[in-house]
Every structure is written in structure tokens, then in C-alpha cells.
Design a protein around this motif. Structure first.
Motif, PDB file in Angstrom:
ATOM      1  N   ARG A   1       9.746   7.934 -11.578  1.00 25.22           N
ATOM      2  CA  ARG A   1      10.478   7.156 -12.597  1.00 25.22           C
ATOM      3  C   ARG A   1      11.660   6.433 -11.965  1.00 25.22           C
ATOM      4  NH1 ARG A   1      10.761   8.304 -18.167  1.00 25.22           N
ATOM      5  NH2 ARG A   1      13.025   8.409 -18.122  1.00 25.22           N
ATOM      6  N   ALA A   2      12.305   7.148 -11.014  1.00 30.30           N
ATOM      7  CA  ALA A   2      13.504   6.582 -10.378  1.00 30.30           C
ATOM      8  C   ALA A   2      13.189   5.254  -9.691  1.00 30.30           C
ATOM      9  CB  ALA A   2      14.069   7.581  -9.371  1.00 30.30           C
ATOM     10  N   LEU A   3      12.092   5.221  -8.949  1.00 26.97           N
ATOM     11  CA  LEU A   3      11.772   3.991  -8.214  1.00 26.97           C
ATOM     12  C   LEU A   3      11.377   2.883  -9.189  1.00 26.97           C
ATOM     13  CD1 LEU A   3      11.617   3.108  -5.221  1.00 26.97           C
ATOM     14  CD2 LEU A   3       9.157   3.219  -5.478  1.00 26.97           C
ATOM     15  N   LYS A   4      10.566   3.262 -10.200  1.00 23.00           N
ATOM     16  CA  LYS A   4      10.108   2.252 -11.160  1.00 23.00           C
ATOM     17  C   LYS A   4      11.268   1.622 -11.906  1.00 23.00           C
ATOM     18  CE  LYS A   4       6.784   4.232 -13.471  1.00 23.00           C
ATOM     19  NZ  LYS A   4       5.491   4.698 -13.982  1.00 23.00           N
ATOM     20  N   ARG A   5      12.282   2.430 -12.169  1.00 23.94           N
ATOM     21  CA  ARG A   5      13.416   1.925 -12.959  1.00 23.94           C
ATOM     22  C   ARG A   5      14.526   1.348 -12.108  1.00 23.94           C
ATOM     23  NH1 ARG A   5      14.332   6.222 -17.702  1.00 23.94           N
ATOM     24  NH2 ARG A   5      16.197   4.953 -17.832  1.00 23.94           N
ATOM     25  N   SER A   6      14.314   1.298 -10.790  1.00 19.87           N
ATOM     26  CA  SER A   6      15.422   0.957  -9.885  1.00 19.87           C
ATOM     27  C   SER A   6      15.832  -0.517  -9.946  1.00 19.87           C
ATOM     28  CB  SER A   6      15.033   1.286  -8.451  1.00 19.87           C
ATOM     29  OG  SER A   6      13.991   0.417  -8.030  1.00 19.87           O
TER      30      SER A   6
ATOM     31  N   GLY B   1       2.426  -7.021   1.513  1.00 22.45           N
ATOM     32  CA  GLY B   1       3.100  -7.772   0.456  1.00 22.45           C
ATOM     33  C   GLY B   1       4.339  -7.096  -0.095  1.00 22.45           C
ATOM     34  N   VAL B   2       4.692  -5.928   0.475  1.00 16.60           N
ATOM     35  CA  VAL B   2       5.821  -5.193  -0.124  1.00 16.60           C
ATOM     36  C   VAL B   2       7.139  -5.960   0.047  1.00 16.60           C
ATOM     37  CG1 VAL B   2       6.498  -3.731   1.869  1.00 16.60           C
ATOM     38  CG2 VAL B   2       6.759  -2.870  -0.469  1.00 16.60           C
ATOM     39  N   PHE B   3       7.278  -6.680   1.158  1.00 13.35           N
ATOM     40  CA  PHE B   3       8.490  -7.484   1.359  1.00 13.35           C
ATOM     41  C   PHE B   3       8.499  -8.612   0.336  1.00 13.35           C
ATOM     42  CE2 PHE B   3      11.460 -10.442   3.021  1.00 13.35           C
ATOM     43  CZ  PHE B   3      12.334  -9.733   3.823  1.00 13.35           C
ATOM     44  N   GLY B   4       9.531  -8.665  -0.478  1.00 12.41           N
ATOM     45  CA  GLY B   4       9.602  -9.678  -1.526  1.00 12.41           C
ATOM     46  C   GLY B   4       9.097  -9.184  -2.877  1.00 12.41           C
ATOM     47  N   ARG B   5       8.514  -7.970  -2.908  1.00 15.33           N
ATOM     48  CA  ARG B   5       7.951  -7.429  -4.140  1.00 15.33           C
ATOM     49  C   ARG B   5       9.004  -6.584  -4.852  1.00 15.33           C
ATOM     50  NH1 ARG B   5       2.577  -4.692  -2.361  1.00 15.33           N
ATOM     51  NH2 ARG B   5       3.623  -2.681  -2.346  1.00 15.33           N
ATOM     52  N   ARG B   6       8.885  -6.486  -6.164  1.00 16.16           N
ATOM     53  CA  ARG B   6       9.747  -5.570  -6.904  1.00 16.16           C
ATOM     54  C   ARG B   6       9.355  -4.140  -6.569  1.00 16.16           C
ATOM     55  NH1 ARG B   6      12.461  -7.155 -11.753  1.00 16.16           N
ATOM     56  NH2 ARG B   6      12.588  -5.009 -12.405  1.00 16.16           N
ATOM     57  N   ALA B   7      10.318  -3.236  -6.460  1.00 11.91           N
ATOM     58  CA  ALA B   7      10.016  -1.820  -6.231  1.00 11.91           C
ATOM     59  C   ALA B   7       9.193  -1.291  -7.394  1.00 11.91           C
ATOM     60  CB  ALA B   7      11.309  -1.034  -6.096  1.00 11.91           C
ATOM     61  N   GLY B   8       8.194  -0.474  -7.075  1.00 10.53           N
ATOM     62  CA  GLY B   8       7.390   0.157  -8.127  1.00 10.53           C
ATOM     63  C   GLY B   8       6.429  -0.784  -8.807  1.00 10.53           C
ATOM     64  N   ALA B   9       5.967  -1.817  -8.107  1.00  8.55           N
ATOM     65  CA  ALA B   9       5.191  -2.874  -8.784  1.00  8.55           C
ATOM     66  C   ALA B   9       3.674  -2.687  -8.722  1.00  8.55           C
ATOM     67  CB  ALA B   9       5.549  -4.240  -8.191  1.00  8.55           C
ATOM     68  N   ILE B  10       3.169  -1.741  -7.918  1.00  8.66           N
ATOM     69  CA  ILE B  10       1.710  -1.577  -7.839  1.00  8.66           C
ATOM     70  C   ILE B  10       1.241  -0.802  -9.072  1.00  8.66           C
ATOM     71  CG2 ILE B  10      -0.188  -0.566  -6.500  1.00  8.66           C
ATOM     72  CD1 ILE B  10       1.091  -2.921  -5.093  1.00  8.66           C
ATOM     73  N   LYS B  11       0.417  -1.466  -9.885  1.00  8.19           N
ATOM     74  CA  LYS B  11       0.066  -0.907 -11.192  1.00  8.19           C
ATOM     75  C   LYS B  11      -0.634   0.448 -11.111  1.00  8.19           C
ATOM     76  CE  LYS B  11       0.651  -4.467 -14.416  1.00  8.19           C
ATOM     77  NZ  LYS B  11       1.617  -5.048 -13.498  1.00  8.19           N
ATOM     78  N   ASP B  12      -1.555   0.592 -10.153  1.00  6.07           N
ATOM     79  CA  ASP B  12      -2.373   1.806 -10.110  1.00  6.07           C
ATOM     80  C   ASP B  12      -1.684   2.961  -9.413  1.00  6.07           C
ATOM     81  OD1 ASP B  12      -4.312   0.289 -11.303  1.00  6.07           O
ATOM     82  OD2 ASP B  12      -5.322  -0.199  -9.410  1.00  6.07           O
TER      83      ASP B  12
END
Ligand code: HEC
Length: 146
Positions: free
Chosen positions: A72-77, A56-67
Motif C-alpha cells: 500500500r505504501a508504494l502504491k500511495r507514494s 520502462g520503470v524510469f519515468g513511470r509512476r511508482a506502483g503502476a504495474i496493474k498485475d
């Protein structure tokens, strides 16, 4: 002979569509093999390992898996993973998103395209075996260079 020309054109179109379809399927298969060789040291499809899960990573926002504990860089990208962003990421993650945590590159653009086709196929609905061509073909190896 306009009629014959039309027939030729129709046959040509059918042939190229079939060929694109076959190329897409071949790219996905090659991508799956590469993924198993290169990515599974750190990634799995459905569980988080050193890296986050990939299904499911294709089409997903970077850093989106909650667990998963992303940098920080990827989450804020604010990146969304599509053919273009994945290509830049796999070419050189640190250049694309400085401060990220993935220490791995794929230098061959053909291999990146195949990997991306595979990841995309995992995001298409009803692709249980992961080998059905994705609906769009733009991650195929004939993707134009940027
Ligand atoms: C050496 C370990 C390692 C290898 C090998 C590796 N990755 Fe990663 N990957 C990571 C880590 C760690 C992260 C999390 C990066 C962060 O948080 O900054 C990540 C993140 C990602 C992301 C972002 C996912 C998200 O949820 O935003 C993608 C896409 C990705 N990797 C693709 C790949 C692909 C495709 C391969 C194989 C060609 C690969 N990775 C190989 C460690 C690895």
C-alpha cells in the motif's frame, strides 16, 4: 589570436561531448552488469517476479504495474521514478517510503548511478540492446550529491 582560441574551444567542446557520451555508455554497461548481479534475484525486465518488472520503470509512476501486488505504501507514494527518486529508493527504500516491501539496498552511490543509467536506457525509445546511451546524462556517476 582569437581565431586559434575559437578553434581550441570548438575542439574542446567536441572532445567533452564525446567523452560524456562514452562515459554515459560505460555507466549503462556497468549498470547492466550490476543489475544482472543484484536485481535479478527478484526482478526481471518483462515479467513480475518477487518484484515488479523493470523495463520502462524510469519515468513511470511508482506502483503502476496493474498485475503486480504492491505494498500500500508504494502504491500511495505518488512518486515518479527519476534519477533522484531512484537514488533515494536504492539508498534505503524503507527510509524513503516507509512500509514498502523491498528488502534490498545499494550502498555505493557510483553503483546506484550506474544502475539508474541502465534503467533509464531501458526507457528510451529504440534502445533494443539496452546499451545505447540515454538521451540525457544526468544519471551518470558525476551526478552532483544532494
Ligand atoms: C529481495 C528482493 C529484491 C531485490 C534483490 C531487489 N528488489 Fe526491487 N523490489 C522488490 C519488491 C518486493 C518490490 C515491490 C515493493 C513494494 O511493493 O513496496 C520492488 C520494487 C522496486 C521498484 C519499484 C518499481 C515500481 O513499479 O514502482 C524499483 C524501481 C526497484 N524495485 C528497483 C530495484 C533495483 C534497481 C534492484 C537491484 C539493485 C532491486 N530492486 C533489487 C524486491 C527486490
Amino acid at each position: 589570436m582569437p581565431l586559434r582560441l575559437t578553434t581550441c574551444l570548438a575542439l574542446y567542446l567536441i572532445f567533452s561531448a564525446a567523452q560524456a557520451h562514452a562515459q554515459g555508455a560505460a555507466a549503462i554497461k556497468q549498470g547492466q552488469r550490476l543489475w544482472q548481479q543484484r536485481c535479478t534475484d527478484c526482478h526481471a525486465l518483462d515479467t513480475d517476479e518477487t518484484g515488479p518488472r523493470h523495463r520502462g520503470v524510469f519515468g513511470r509512476r511508482a506502483g503502476a504495474i496493474k498485475d503486480y501486488d504492491y505494498s500500500r505504501a508504494l502504491k500511495r507514494s505518488q512518486v515518479t521514478w527519476d534519477a533522484r527518486s531512484l537514488d533515494r529508493w536504492l539508498t534505503d527504500p524503507e527510509r524513503f517510503i516507509p512500509g514498502q516491501n523491498m528488502d534490498f539496498k545499494v550502498s555505493s552511490s557510483a553503483e546506484r548511478a550506474a544502475l539508474i543509467a541502465y534503467l533509464q536506457s531501458l526507457s528510451s525509445p529504440g534502445v533494443g540492446a539496452g546499451l545505447t546511451p540515454a538521451r540525457t546524462q544526468h544519471a551518470a556517476p558525476d551526478m552532483p550529491p544532494r
